[in-house]
Design an enzyme around this catalytic site. Structure first.
Site, PDB file in Angstrom:
ATOM      1  N   HIS A   1       6.425   1.113  -2.280  1.00 28.37           N
ATOM      2  CA  HIS A   1       7.052   1.104  -0.843  1.00 28.37           C
ATOM      3  C   HIS A   1       8.254   0.860  -1.548  1.00 28.37           C
ATOM      4  CE1 HIS A   1       8.193  -1.881   1.781  1.00 28.37           C
ATOM      5  NE2 HIS A   1       9.433  -2.019   1.348  1.00 28.37           N
TER       6      HIS A   1
ATOM      7  N   HIS B   1      -3.356   3.441   4.414  1.00 26.55           N
ATOM      8  CA  HIS B   1      -2.439   2.029   4.620  1.00 26.55           C
ATOM      9  C   HIS B   1      -2.462   1.621   6.018  1.00 26.55           C
ATOM     10  CE1 HIS B   1       2.591   1.579   3.870  1.00 26.55           C
ATOM     11  NE2 HIS B   1       1.573  -0.054   3.911  1.00 26.55           N
TER      12      HIS B   1
ATOM     13  N   ASP C   1       0.715   1.700   8.343  1.00 26.55           N
ATOM     14  CA  ASP C   1       1.183   0.727   7.692  1.00 26.55           C
ATOM     15  C   ASP C   1       0.685  -0.846   8.436  1.00 26.55           C
ATOM     16  OD1 ASP C   1       1.935  -0.896   6.382  1.00 26.55           O
ATOM     17  OD2 ASP C   1       4.640  -0.013   6.751  1.00 26.55           O
TER      18      ASP C   1
ATOM     19  N   ASN D   1      -1.140  -6.591  -1.127  1.00 23.53           N
ATOM     20  CA  ASN D   1      -0.189  -8.311  -0.204  1.00 23.53           C
ATOM     21  C   ASN D   1      -1.093  -8.839   0.485  1.00 23.53           C
ATOM     22  OD1 ASN D   1       0.124  -6.249   2.131  1.00 23.53           O
ATOM     23  ND2 ASN D   1       1.678  -7.399   2.174  1.00 23.53           N
TER      24      ASN D   1
ATOM     25  N   HIS E   1       0.863  -8.960  12.896  1.00 28.09           N
ATOM     26  CA  HIS E   1       1.137 -11.001  12.705  1.00 28.09           C
ATOM     27  C   HIS E   1       0.898 -11.342  13.976  1.00 28.09           C
ATOM     28  CE1 HIS E   1       2.904 -10.471   8.836  1.00 28.09           C
ATOM     29  NE2 HIS E   1       3.841  -9.444   8.879  1.00 28.09           N
TER      30      HIS E   1
ATOM     31  N   PHE F   1      -5.143  -5.302   5.953  1.00 20.34           N
ATOM     32  CA  PHE F   1      -6.385  -6.215   6.687  1.00 20.34           C
ATOM     33  C   PHE F   1      -6.404  -7.229   6.438  1.00 20.34           C
ATOM     34  CE2 PHE F   1      -9.185  -2.168   7.769  1.00 20.34           C
ATOM     35  CZ  PHE F   1      -7.811  -1.572   8.478  1.00 20.34           C
TER      36      PHE F   1
HETATM   37 ZN   LIG Z   1       2.527  -1.691   3.928  1.00 21.92          ZN
END
Ligand SMILES: [Zn+2]
Length: 430
Positions: free
Chosen positions: A174, A55, A295, A89, A299, A58
């Site tokens: 999710h 998970h 996960d 995403n 940012h 990148f």
């Molecule tokens: Zn995630």
């Protein structure tokens, strides 16, 4: 034999002084004494299987100011992870054969570690699941909205699960229920508000929905980043085809442990109470949780430092996960056997990989650690493009050397490889 590695290796649940022979990237022999073209003796250092992180985000393509496959995979390598699975995403989102192939070609050019790519399933691409399954490593569904995510409506969940079950690919979920999130929606000034906007009942409801929709389905379903007592209770007696993961941040932090810079810890599902955190520790030390997953969702510090309400959700963690938990082994919070199962063996099993164990025939993916040497996590020593870590100052044991299919990609804490050496591990795909 191309190479032999000598040291104290973790084999079948215990440490044995031995030599590991490597031929064409695979473990070809494990004996007391072996001689190869190249012989590396690590003396008293420990040889462990490298980790598999199912998970990561990148951010490539589309958000490469936060991270890209080069920096993300470099961070993974320095953290002892030799295979990562990237979430969809990105921009464009990975929802078609074309966008899957584009991402694979980016990763092939840039990656320092092996990789797989997930496709997102949303309401409008369920009919393409079979076609996409020929190229991706698995599917991701977002039952609730999160940062830049597609959302699959509850009404389509059963169709999506049944379509995915016709393929041989795993589906990751999710688990936050969208209606529940909407019911609790509103602005937020701090982590307590964020928790109130995304309460445990939303996770509980989504897991119930998944268990209902997957009844009589035998394909593999993975519930990502479990975060609540309520979710834990639902999954305590889960069917065999369902697995569950936990993240470092849900195990290292709770709502009362974070006093400052709260937006840095804004993440979905949210950091919850110490009761929830304790339950997750109980889950990982008693075999109820299958895998640790980072996960890793970077940012920039600028993005995370604007006001809490507009700050995006997500925490980096691919480089620090294995080292932080090795320090937990040293503190006797968790055993080597539990950690290797959570970070290496079970993730490899879930993804059908010949990795995760030091065993003849498997990929020669190892890390070398000096178990005596604990260091503090420092953001300036890490390799993610985002340049910060929520785990600053925490004790960790970083690998000195990392091997990917017999290639020494980290040598004495220095990068020792070019990028573009990672293989796409999706089964049946080149
Ligand atoms: Zn995630």
């Amino acid at each position: 034999m191309d190479m032999t590695i000598e040291g104290k290796a973790y084999i079948n649940g215990s440490f044995e002084p031995c030599c590991i022979g490597v031929d064409q990237g695979k473990i070809s022999s494990i004996k007391k004494i072996l001689k190869g073209d190249v012989h590396l003796n690590f003396g008293r250092k420990l040889i462990l299987p490298a980790g598999v992180d199912i998970h990561v985000h990148f951010r490539d393509p589309g958000f490469t100011h936060k991270e890209d496959f080069l920096t993300g995979s470099k961070a993974a390598a320095f953290g002892g992870i030799t295979c990562v699975f990237d979430m969809p995403n990105t921009k464009p989102q990975t929802t078609t054969v074309r966008t899957i192939l584009e991402k694979i070609s980016i990763a092939k050019k840039k990656s320092f570690v092996d990789f797989g790519v997930y496709a997102a399933i949303a309401d409008n691409n369920i009919t393409y699941i079979n076609e996409m399954s020929k190229h991706c490593s698995g599917f991701k569904i977002f039952l609730g909205s999160t940062t830049n995510s597609l959302h699959l409506s509850k009404q389509k969940l059963r169709d999506a699960i049944h379509a995915a079950s016709q393929t041989n690919k795993i589906m990751l979920v999710h688990a936050e229920n969208e209606e529940c999130l909407k019911k609790h929606g509103g602005t937020e000034q701090n982590l307590k508000d964020h928790l109130m906007r995304r309460p445990s009942e939303c996770e509980e409801q989504a897991i119930k929905d998944v268990l209902d929709a997957s009844r009589n389905v035998s394909s593999r379903i993975h519930v990502c980043h479990l975060s609540s007592c309520e979710g834990f209770e639902l999954l305590r007696k889960k069917p065999k085809n369902i697995s569950v993961g936990a993240t470092p941040h849900h195990l290292f932090f709770d709502i009362d442990s974070i006093k400052s810079k709260q937006s840095l810890y804004k993440v979905n599902p949210p950091i919850r109470s110490h009761f929830d955190r304790e339950r997750l520790w109980y889950g990982i030390t008693n075999g109820f949780i299958d895998v640790l997953e980072s996960d890793h969702a970077p940012h920039t510090l600028d993005e995370k430092s604007i006001d809490f309400n507009t700050s995006p959700s997500g925490i980096p963690g691919v480089e620090t996960m294995y080292p932080l938990f090795l320090a937990k082994v040293k503190q006797r919070h968790i055993s080597f056997a539990q950690l290797i199962s959570l970070l290496c063996e079970r993730p490899a099993e879930l993804m059908n990989l010949p990795k995760g164990k030091i065993e003849v025939g498997r990929d020669a993916d190892f890390i070398i650690i000096d178990y005596k040497e604990t260091t503090a996590v420092k953001s300036e020593n890490l390799h993610s493009k985002c340049g910060w870590t929520p785990f600053e100052g925490m004790p960790a044991i970083f690998p000195s050397d990392v091997f990917l299919r017999g290639r020494r990609i980290i040598e004495e804490c220095q990068l020792a490889s070019n990028s573009g050496i990672g293989n796409n591990v999706a089964s049946g795909v080149q």
